[in-house]
Design an enzyme around this catalytic site. Structure first.
Site, short mmCIF file in Angstrom:
data_model
loop_
_atom_site.label_atom_id
_atom_site.label_comp_id
_atom_site.label_asym_id
_atom_site.label_seq_id
_atom_site.Cartn_x
_atom_site.Cartn_y
_atom_site.Cartn_z
N LYS A 180 0.88 -1.18 0.00
CA LYS A 180 0.00 0.00 0.00
C LYS A 180 0.92 1.23 0.00
O LYS A 180 1.55 1.56 1.00
CB LYS A 180 -0.91 -0.08 1.23
N GLY A 233 7.21 6.20 7.46
CA GLY A 233 6.30 7.35 7.40
C GLY A 233 6.35 8.12 8.70
O GLY A 233 7.39 8.15 9.37
N SER A 234 5.21 8.72 9.05
CA SER A 234 5.19 9.61 10.22
C SER A 234 5.07 8.81 11.52
O SER A 234 4.67 7.65 11.53
CB SER A 234 4.00 10.55 10.09
N VAL A 237 1.28 7.60 12.46
CA VAL A 237 0.84 6.34 11.86
C VAL A 237 1.71 5.19 12.37
O VAL A 237 1.22 4.10 12.68
CB VAL A 237 0.86 6.41 10.32
N GLY A 238 3.00 5.46 12.53
CA GLY A 238 3.93 4.43 13.02
C GLY A 238 3.50 3.88 14.37
O GLY A 238 3.55 2.66 14.60
N GLU A 255 10.24 2.99 10.35
CA GLU A 255 11.23 4.05 10.14
C GLU A 255 10.44 5.35 10.01
O GLU A 255 9.58 5.47 9.15
CB GLU A 255 12.09 3.79 8.91
N CYS A 289 13.85 12.15 5.06
CA CYS A 289 13.84 11.87 6.50
C CYS A 289 15.21 12.14 7.10
O CYS A 289 15.33 12.41 8.29
CB CYS A 289 13.42 10.44 6.75
N GLN A 336 1.99 19.82 2.35
CA GLN A 336 3.39 20.09 2.71
C GLN A 336 3.69 21.59 2.62
O GLN A 336 4.37 22.15 3.48
CB GLN A 336 4.33 19.35 1.75
N GLU A 390 9.61 17.93 13.40
CA GLU A 390 10.01 17.67 12.02
C GLU A 390 9.14 18.52 11.10
O GLU A 390 7.92 18.42 11.15
CB GLU A 390 9.84 16.19 11.67
P1 NAP Z 1 2.46 9.19 6.64
O1 NAP Z 1 1.41 10.20 6.56
O2 NAP Z 1 2.72 8.52 7.94
O3 NAP Z 1 2.13 8.10 5.55
C1 NAP Z 1 2.91 6.96 5.38
C2 NAP Z 1 2.07 5.83 4.83
O4 NAP Z 1 1.13 5.40 5.81
C3 NAP Z 1 1.26 6.23 3.59
O5 NAP Z 1 1.20 5.14 2.72
C4 NAP Z 1 -0.09 6.51 4.20
O6 NAP Z 1 -1.15 6.42 3.27
C5 NAP Z 1 -0.17 5.41 5.23
N1 NAP Z 1 -1.17 5.63 6.28
C6 NAP Z 1 -1.77 6.80 6.66
N2 NAP Z 1 -2.63 6.57 7.67
C7 NAP Z 1 -2.58 5.25 7.95
C8 NAP Z 1 -3.21 4.41 8.90
N3 NAP Z 1 -4.10 4.88 9.79
N4 NAP Z 1 -2.91 3.09 8.91
C9 NAP Z 1 -2.02 2.59 8.05
N5 NAP Z 1 -1.37 3.33 7.12
C10 NAP Z 1 -1.65 4.65 7.07
O7 NAP Z 1 3.87 9.78 6.15
P2 NAP Z 1 4.17 10.60 4.80
O8 NAP Z 1 3.62 11.96 4.96
O9 NAP Z 1 3.80 9.80 3.62
O10 NAP Z 1 5.77 10.64 4.83
C11 NAP Z 1 6.48 11.59 5.54
C12 NAP Z 1 7.05 11.00 6.82
O11 NAP Z 1 7.82 9.85 6.52
C13 NAP Z 1 8.00 11.91 7.54
O12 NAP Z 1 7.77 11.86 8.92
C14 NAP Z 1 9.37 11.34 7.21
O13 NAP Z 1 10.37 11.63 8.15
C15 NAP Z 1 9.07 9.89 7.19
N6 NAP Z 1 10.10 9.17 6.44
C16 NAP Z 1 10.97 8.39 7.13
C17 NAP Z 1 11.97 7.69 6.48
C18 NAP Z 1 12.90 6.81 7.23
O14 NAP Z 1 13.43 5.90 6.63
N7 NAP Z 1 13.12 7.02 8.51
C19 NAP Z 1 12.08 7.79 5.08
C20 NAP Z 1 11.20 8.61 4.41
C21 NAP Z 1 10.19 9.28 5.09
P3 NAP Z 1 -1.76 7.78 2.59
O15 NAP Z 1 -0.68 8.34 1.75
O16 NAP Z 1 -2.89 7.27 1.79
O17 NAP Z 1 -2.16 8.68 3.71
#
Ligand code: NAP
Ligand code: MG
Length: 489
Positions: A180, A233-234, A237-238, A255, A289, A336, A390
């Site tokens: 997904k 991701g964030s 959600v994590g 992550e 990230c 964003q 962040e």
């Molecule tokens: P996000 O909002 O947490 O989304 C990540 C994923 O989770 C997306 O596929 C999202 O789907 C899905 N999601 C949202 N709500 C969910 C739920 N309730 N249950 C299960 N999955 C759900 O993060 P983002 O805005 O895409 O990415 C930015 C974040 O990622 C930042 O915090 C960044 O630091 C982090 N990041 C970390 C790394 C690392 O390796 N440490 C690398 C890159 C990014 P939708 O898109 O449909 O909402």
């Protein structure tokens, strides 16, 4: 590839068929450089679609495990070749969908090819160890076994590399997948999935479902037939993923965010440090990230560093990432864009001094995109939101430190611990930094954003669940170990 670039509708991929969602609804993906351009439409899937995908992955589990590691590796070589043949098109889609510049998008796609080849070769590497038994007549060994169905949930900022660094090892070690992707990167993700499907994977091994995180993402993490979740991701959600996985007793990997510091010591090569802060902080419009967001400079060189940084940031060319000569693209989405503007306001309101930037660009060429100039703040204190949270955008906060010790203390004063870097020519300082810094990626005289696919990747503290991705570390997550004791009769 069969697909064209503009306005096409992409389907889900379930049990080796491209299918529409039963919702009969799609989600529009727009170009953040020009919001009038539709990059494509993806399925707005339902729980029913997700359940079908999990069922398909569940049914394929046994035969994929039994196919053997060497055979599974061969599929990845094929996928690598197909992605390489389509590199330009995949990269262009990425630039259109989330705004990073074309050279960066090409670099990321090439990395995807390299990751596929790295894990393809795993097909021929060892699956366990022989360990001496205290019983001289026995043979004792370990054997890696797959987890089963893995749910792969990814963010939009690396829409090619992150899905591949999760899916390639998951597959080669014998797991089946329900993927997904982030909605903001789902068209690009569909193109990656096409490369895998054309490699001829057996039915049900890789399934792809797009749609809202709170619907299909949540159902994926809660599904009883999903045996592990790998998530990037964030934190919000994590933490959901962690709770649900712990409750079901399944393996999970998270992550998440960062607030990555760069220390510039008094003995640093200032020009190199400036270059690294610009590159590490602002490439991909600060949406990595591992991006540098806090720059802690020893006071003796603070003014000189600041002047050179402001000079360099003014030279950045901002525009559509498809255009040659553009160094920084737009923010990836409206949300964003709004977040960045809000933090610039917050920084001002909290009393930090905005040295440069943070301005929306609304001239004719850029009026239809989410463009903003990089913002550089000084007089930032560690209790301000721009120092703690962040932002995920082109915003850099400068701090002054009286000593290296104070700089390291400030660098560690955060809930995050993803990456950190130091610029120094003093070996004692660099060793002290390597020892004391609380970060999973530690970089010396190099920018904070830099990842090599053959080395472990991941953060400490609130940035990660403590597991690591990529390189050999991926094997630890995507397998379990059986310890086998065999004795003749
Ligand atoms: P996000 O909002 O947490 O989304 C990540 C994923 O989770 C997306 O596929 C999202 O789907 C899905 N999601 C949202 N709500 C969910 C739920 N309730 N249950 C299960 N999955 C759900 O993060 P983002 O805005 O895409 O990415 C930015 C974040 O990622 C930042 O915090 C960044 O630091 C982090 N990041 C970390 C790394 C690392 O390796 N440490 C690398 C890159 C990014 P939708 O898109 O449909 O909402
Ligand atoms: Mg978009």
């Amino acid at each position: 590839m069969e697909t064209t670039l503009t306005g096409q509708t992409f389907k889900n991929y379930i049990n080796n068929e491209w299918v529409n969602s039963n919702s009969e609804k799609t989600i529009k993906s727009i170009n953040p450089a020009n919001t009038e351009e539709v990059v494509g439409y993806v399925q707005s899937s339902t729980n029913e679609d997700l359940n079908k995908a999990v069922e398909a992955a569940h049914n394929a589990k046994k035969s994929w495990r039994k196919a053997g590691q060497a055979a599974r590796g061969q599929y990845l070589y094929k996928a690598a070749n197909i992605l390489e043949e389509n590199l330009d098109e995949v990269a262009e889609t990425m630039t259109r969908e989330m705004g990073k510049t074309l050279p960066e998008a090409k670099g990321e796609t090439a990395r995807g090819v390299a990751i596929l080849r790295y894990y393809a070769a795993e097909g021929m590497r060892k699956e366990g160890d022989v360990i001496p038994s205290t019983d001289k007549d026995a043979l004792m060994f370990t054997k890696k076994t797959p987890l089963g169905v893995v749910g792969v949930i990814t963010p939009w900022n690396f829409p090619v590399a992150i899905p591949i660094w999760k899916m390639a090892p998951a597959l080669v070690y014998g797991n089946t997948i329900v993927f997904k992707p982030a909605t903001e990167g789902a068209v690009t993700a569909a193109k990656v999935v096409e490369c895998f499907t054309k490699a001829g994977l057996p039915e049900g091994v890789l399934n792809f479902v797009t749609g809202s995180g709170s619907i299909v993402g949540q159902s994926l993490i809660d599904h009883e037939k999903v045996n592990a979740i790998t998530f990037t991701g964030s934190e919000t959600v994590g933490s959901n993923v962690a709770k649900s996985s712990a409750a079901r007793g399944i393996k999970f990997q998270l992550e998440m965010g960062g607030k990555n510091p760069v220390i510039v010591a008094a003995d640093a090569d200032i020009d190199k440090a400036v270059e690294a802060v610009i590159s590490g902080g602002l490439r991909s419009t600060g949406q990595k990230c591992t991006a540098s967001s806090r720059v802690i400079v020893e006071e003796e060189i603070y003014e000189e560093f600041k002047e050179k940084l402001i000079d360099a940031v003014q030279k950045i060319t901002i525009g559509d990432g498809l255009q040659e000569g553009v160094w920084m693209g737009p923010c990836a989405s409206e949300s964003q864009f709004n977040t960045v503007k809000e933090y610039v306001e917050k920084g001002r309101a909290e009393g930090a001094s905005l040295l440069y930037g943070g301005e929306e660009l609304t001239d004719e060429a850029r009026a239809k995109g989410f463009y903003i100039t990089p913002a550089i703040f000084e007089e930032v204190t560690n209790d301000m939101a721009i120092a703690r949270e962040e932002i995920f955008g082109p915003v850099i906060a400068l701090f002054k430190a009286e000593s290296l010790e104070q700089a390291i203390e400030a660098a560690n004063d955060t809930k995050y611990g993803l990456s950190a870097s130091i610029f120094t020519s003093n070996i004692t300082s660099l060793l002290e930094f390597v020892d004391e810094i609380e970060a999973g990626l530690v970089r010396v005289n190099a920018e904070s954003a830099g990842v090599e696919l053959q080395a472990p990747f991941g953060g400490m503290k609130g940035s990660s669940s403590g597991s690591r991705e990529q390189g050999e570390a991926a094997k630890e997550f995507f397998t379990e170990t059986k310890t086998v004791f065999v004795k003749g009769v």
